[in-house]
Scaffold this motif. Structure first.
Motif, PDB file in Angstrom:
ATOM      1  N   SER A 143      -5.329   6.481   0.260  1.00 31.29           N
ATOM      2  CA  SER A 143      -4.535   5.261   0.193  1.00 31.29           C
ATOM      3  C   SER A 143      -4.773   4.529  -1.113  1.00 31.29           C
ATOM      4  O   SER A 143      -5.784   4.732  -1.794  1.00 31.29           O
ATOM      5  CB  SER A 143      -4.862   4.333   1.364  1.00 31.29           C
ATOM      6  N   TRP A 144      -3.814   3.696  -1.436  1.00 32.97           N
ATOM      7  CA  TRP A 144      -3.914   2.694  -2.485  1.00 32.97           C
ATOM      8  C   TRP A 144      -3.541   1.384  -1.798  1.00 32.97           C
ATOM      9  O   TRP A 144      -2.423   1.258  -1.284  1.00 32.97           O
ATOM     10  CB  TRP A 144      -2.911   2.935  -3.606  1.00 32.97           C
ATOM     11  N   VAL A 145      -4.430   0.424  -1.761  1.00 34.03           N
ATOM     12  CA  VAL A 145      -4.168  -0.867  -1.134  1.00 34.03           C
ATOM     13  C   VAL A 145      -4.152  -1.914  -2.241  1.00 34.03           C
ATOM     14  O   VAL A 145      -5.131  -2.043  -2.991  1.00 34.03           O
ATOM     15  CB  VAL A 145      -5.225  -1.200  -0.059  1.00 34.03           C
ATOM     16  N   CYS A 146      -3.055  -2.662  -2.322  1.00 32.24           N
ATOM     17  CA  CYS A 146      -2.853  -3.619  -3.404  1.00 32.24           C
ATOM     18  C   CYS A 146      -2.905  -5.057  -2.910  1.00 32.24           C
ATOM     19  O   CYS A 146      -2.364  -5.372  -1.852  1.00 32.24           O
ATOM     20  CB  CYS A 146      -1.486  -3.395  -4.051  1.00 32.24           C
ATOM     21  N   ASP A 184       0.109   5.197   1.668  1.00 31.17           N
ATOM     22  CA  ASP A 184      -0.776   6.055   2.455  1.00 31.17           C
ATOM     23  C   ASP A 184      -0.339   7.499   2.281  1.00 31.17           C
ATOM     24  O   ASP A 184       0.865   7.789   2.230  1.00 31.17           O
ATOM     25  CB  ASP A 184      -0.723   5.663   3.932  1.00 31.17           C
ATOM     26  N   ARG A 222       0.823  -1.215   0.000  1.00 31.76           N
ATOM     27  CA  ARG A 222       0.000   0.000   0.000  1.00 31.76           C
ATOM     28  C   ARG A 222       0.851   1.257   0.000  1.00 31.76           C
ATOM     29  O   ARG A 222       2.037   1.228   0.332  1.00 31.76           O
ATOM     30  CB  ARG A 222      -0.931   0.013   1.196  1.00 31.76           C
TER      31      ARG A 222
END
Length: 160
Positions: free
Chosen positions: A99-102, A78, A76
């Motif tokens: 956020s980007w959560v992968c 944040d 991720r």
């Protein structure tokens, strides 16, 4: 609070996606919220940059602010607006996080993009309704553009 999330599967690795996110000059090509960038300071798993932001649903650009992005490798990124002089006014009237959560998936990476704005005082009643209307579509569009950008630019697993 105004919050929007969108999820998309993109044909790249989590680290390729997160590296793209940590490069605000490249990421600005798919994110209309990033206006003119004044400077970028990059360390291994973090990026700080000063830019003129745009808030979906509000007219015109905002004052220049500083953003800090922190990566958890493979998982991720944040984003916060740190308590620095450039953000004094913005931090007085609002709180922001993103956020980007992968998650690895068949064919690439499933990423969930989330953006949160919480305004204080009178700004809450003036700004949040416009954000509630505009932010969800903006986030969906941002991820669609990121998908097109990365899939045009990056082969997955060395494929040609």
């Amino acid at each position: 609070m105004a919050e929007a999330s969108a999820t998309e599967t993109i044909a790249c690795t989590p680290d390729e996606l997160l590296e793209f996110v940590l490069d605000p000059e490249r990421y600005a090509e798919v994110d209309r919220k990033i206006g003119e960038i004044e400077w970028v300071r990059r360390e291994e798993n973090s990026t700080r940059f000063r830019f003129r932001g745009r808030v979906p649903g509000l007219p015109g650009p905002m004052p220049k602010i500083e953003s800090r992005m922190t990566r958890t490798p493979g998982e991720r990124v944040d984003v916060v607006l740190p308590r620095v002089r450039a953000n004094l006014l913005v931090n007085l009237v609002s709180e922001f996080s993103a956020s980007w959560v992968c998650v690895p998936a068949d064919g690439g990476t499933t990423v969930t993009r989330t953006v949160r704005f919480a305004f204080k005082g009178p700004a809450k009643w003036l700004v949040e309704p416009a954000l509630d209307r505009a932010l969800p579509a903006d986030i969906v569009d941002e991820l669609r553009q990121a998908k097109a950008y990365l899939e045009a630019d990056t082969p997955v697993d060395g494929a040609l």
